[in-house]
Design a protein around this motif. Structure first.
Motif, PDB file in Angstrom:
ATOM      1  N   ALA A 362     -25.308  53.135 135.451  1.00  0.00           N
ATOM      2  CA  ALA A 362     -25.275  51.802 134.841  1.00  0.00           C
ATOM      3  C   ALA A 362     -24.088  51.000 135.372  1.00  0.00           C
ATOM      4  O   ALA A 362     -24.214  49.813 135.697  1.00  0.00           O
ATOM      5  CB  ALA A 362     -25.198  51.921 133.317  1.00  0.00           C
ATOM      6  N   LEU A 363     -22.933  51.658 135.475  1.00  0.00           N
ATOM      7  CA  LEU A 363     -21.749  50.979 136.006  1.00  0.00           C
ATOM      8  C   LEU A 363     -21.926  50.626 137.483  1.00  0.00           C
ATOM      9  O   LEU A 363     -21.454  49.590 137.953  1.00  0.00           O
ATOM     10  CB  LEU A 363     -20.510  51.857 135.832  1.00  0.00           C
ATOM     11  CG  LEU A 363     -19.798  51.738 134.486  1.00  0.00           C
ATOM     12  CD1 LEU A 363     -18.604  52.680 134.454  1.00  0.00           C
ATOM     13  CD2 LEU A 363     -19.340  50.315 134.237  1.00  0.00           C
ATOM     14  N   TYR A 364     -22.622  51.469 138.201  1.00  0.00           N
ATOM     15  CA  TYR A 364     -22.894  51.180 139.606  1.00  0.00           C
ATOM     16  C   TYR A 364     -23.694  49.890 139.734  1.00  0.00           C
ATOM     17  O   TYR A 364     -23.357  48.998 140.521  1.00  0.00           O
ATOM     18  CB  TYR A 364     -23.661  52.351 140.230  1.00  0.00           C
ATOM     19  CG  TYR A 364     -24.163  52.086 141.628  1.00  0.00           C
ATOM     20  CD1 TYR A 364     -23.308  52.191 142.720  1.00  0.00           C
ATOM     21  CD2 TYR A 364     -25.489  51.733 141.865  1.00  0.00           C
ATOM     22  CE1 TYR A 364     -23.762  51.947 144.007  1.00  0.00           C
ATOM     23  CE2 TYR A 364     -25.950  51.488 143.139  1.00  0.00           C
ATOM     24  CZ  TYR A 364     -25.087  51.599 144.212  1.00  0.00           C
ATOM     25  OH  TYR A 364     -25.543  51.349 145.479  1.00  0.00           O
ATOM     26  N   TRP A 365     -24.737  49.781 138.915  1.00  0.00           N
ATOM     27  CA  TRP A 365     -25.564  48.570 138.976  1.00  0.00           C
ATOM     28  C   TRP A 365     -24.835  47.362 138.408  1.00  0.00           C
ATOM     29  O   TRP A 365     -25.053  46.223 138.844  1.00  0.00           O
ATOM     30  CB  TRP A 365     -26.890  48.800 138.259  1.00  0.00           C
ATOM     31  CG  TRP A 365     -27.791  49.670 139.067  1.00  0.00           C
ATOM     32  CD1 TRP A 365     -28.137  50.972 138.825  1.00  0.00           C
ATOM     33  CD2 TRP A 365     -28.421  49.319 140.309  1.00  0.00           C
ATOM     34  NE1 TRP A 365     -28.942  51.449 139.833  1.00  0.00           N
ATOM     35  CE2 TRP A 365     -29.142  50.457 140.751  1.00  0.00           C
ATOM     36  CE3 TRP A 365     -28.442  48.165 141.075  1.00  0.00           C
ATOM     37  CZ2 TRP A 365     -29.883  50.459 141.930  1.00  0.00           C
ATOM     38  CZ3 TRP A 365     -29.192  48.169 142.259  1.00  0.00           C
ATOM     39  CH2 TRP A 365     -29.891  49.298 142.670  1.00  0.00           C
ATOM     40  N   SER A 366     -23.935  47.607 137.469  1.00  0.00           N
ATOM     41  CA  SER A 366     -23.086  46.518 136.978  1.00  0.00           C
ATOM     42  C   SER A 366     -22.225  45.969 138.109  1.00  0.00           C
ATOM     43  O   SER A 366     -22.047  44.751 138.250  1.00  0.00           O
ATOM     44  CB  SER A 366     -22.198  47.015 135.835  1.00  0.00           C
ATOM     45  OG  SER A 366     -21.247  46.046 135.471  1.00  0.00           O
ATOM     46  N   ALA A 367     -21.689  46.877 138.944  1.00  0.00           N
ATOM     47  CA  ALA A 367     -20.874  46.450 140.083  1.00  0.00           C
ATOM     48  C   ALA A 367     -21.717  45.652 141.077  1.00  0.00           C
ATOM     49  O   ALA A 367     -21.255  44.655 141.652  1.00  0.00           O
ATOM     50  CB  ALA A 367     -20.259  47.667 140.772  1.00  0.00           C
TER      51      ALA A 367
END
Length: 426
Positions: A362-367
């Protein structure tokens, strides 16, 4: 009569406000995870990226703050008055997605940090912290809530203190800081992009501009500089001090987090860190219980600072885009959309922790979303900052223009590298 933005008579620490809180919020638990991962994986080899990021951060954040102080309006409010509404909505939707994911990740990290410190149910802690943060944002007036945020900025000192309970090879650290050690791998390029994307984030632009608007509305003396030229010199001095201190604090803390991970984790073969709580736990057997406790407490403190900034930036952006009433100085009944978005952001973020969604992915896609959002938003900020129709006689000078556009170009390059390396190995 006291000047509204007194920059000469007040001690420098009394001039700190939105810039300090913005800089401190940049080191949220998700940021701690990013910096820890980078330090664990590459040691001191990426520290130079923080030196590069610092002046760029100061430039774009100062421009954002000036827009709020000059116009008396937030960034989204200004953007929708200067650009096609469809474009502004596109940026706003991306900002919502990235911010809500970050809120969820931060709340989860805070719950995990409390669990590490005292044991017990991680999800319950995350939900309790979400409720406490939401109640403070909604029911505590801004002029009383703002000092709380400034106080929470002190939690960043825990990351500085951690370094002083471990043995640091300062010669190697300084070499990595001032002599770039480029590595021709996709993993290294991604790490540098992650540092830039974590330090220069769209929600920070929105928040700092909004804080200038809040300060105007909370003061009987301050007026938008577009209509009060005589207040400009003191206001710009205060903004310069506040923003510079805030961004220096942000990057110094990021430096110490990467340094801690490099010394304690990378040097001992622990190169794969997936979360801030995992970084804290990994410190215990190598650096001792005290360093572990400091790092864990820092996660909770910075989370309580960053989560309101993320939720507030989301609410400011949506309400500003819709030309609705916005601001923490308003009562909930007078700014229903603004507070509705704020509460919904917190609720959805908290609920993400109850789903099977992988927080790391999720954080990867947030980035990725932030990378898409940052560049057009920065272009819009720089155009607005030099538009006489919006800024009157207070467009930014050559120095800030150069810094702001260089920051925009660097973030464009970072986004290109990010997409070019997606899915590739090291």
């Amino acid at each position: 009569m006291t000047k509204p933005d007194s920059a000469s008579s007040d001690p420098w620490w009394k001039r700190l406000g939105g810039g300090l809180v913005t800089g401190a919020a940049d080191d949220d638990p998700s940021g701690v995870a990013t910096y820890s991962q980078v330090g664990a994986q590459f040691g001191y080899a990426t520290l130079w990226a923080l030196v590069l990021a610092l002046p760029l951060m100061i430039g774009i954040q100062t421009v954002s703050a000036r827009i709020g102080r000059v116009t008396g309006r937030g960034l989204a409010d200004n953007m929708v008055r200067n650009f096609p509404k469809g474009l502004v909505w596109g940026i706003t939707v991306l900002l919502i997605i990235a911010n809500v994911i970050n809120i969820g990740a931060d709340l989860g990290a805070m719950g995990a940090a409390v669990n590490l410190l005292i044991g017990g149910p991680t999800l319950l802690y995350a939900c309790v912290l979400a409720i406490v943060s939401t109640v403070l944002q909604v029911y505590v007036p801004f002029n009383r809530y703002s000092p709380i945020l400034k106080f929470l900025a002190l939690s960043l000192l825990t990351y500085v203190a951690t370094v002083f309970v471990i043995k640091v090879p300062w010669g190697e650290a300084m070499k990595g800081t001032f002599i770039p050690a480029f590595q021709g791998t996709a993993a290294y390029a991604t790490a540098v992009v992650a540092i830039l994307g974590t330090t220069i984030s769209p929600y920070l632009f929105s928040w700092q501009a909004a804080q200038e608007v809040e300060e105007i509305r909370d003061s009987d003396e301050r007026e938008p500089l577009k209509h009060a030229d005589e207040q400009a010199p003191d206001a710009f001095k205060r903004i310069a001090i506040d923003t510079s201190v805030g961004m220096v604090v942000s990057n110094v803390v990021a430096f110490f987090i990467i340094l801690t991970a490099a010394v304690v984790l990378h040097a001992h073969g622990k190169t794969d860190i997936q979360s801030s709580s995992e970084a804290a736990e990994a410190l215990k057997p190598v650096a001792g219980k005290f360093a572990f406790a400091l790092f864990s407490m820092g996660i909770v403190g910075t989370g309580m600072l960053a989560v309101p900034v993320l939720a507030g930036a989301t609410a400011f952006s949506v309400a500003g885009t819709m030309q609705a009433v916005y601001g923490l100085e308003h009562k909930p009944a007078d700014a229903k959309l603004f507070y509705g978005v704020l509460v919904a952001s917190m609720l959805v973020g908290a609920l993400l922790n109850l789903t099977p969604i992988d927080p790391v992915k999720a954080l990867y896609w947030s980035a990725v979303v932030n990378g898409v959002c940052a560049v057009p938003m920065m272009v819009a900020i720089m155009i607005i900052a030099n538009r006489p129709k919006t800024m009157g006689n207070h467009g930014v000078g050559r120095g800030l223009r150069v810094l702001g556009w260089v920051a925009t170009l660097v973030m464009l390059a970072a986004a290109v590298v990010m997409f070019a390396t997606m899915g590739k190995g090291g």
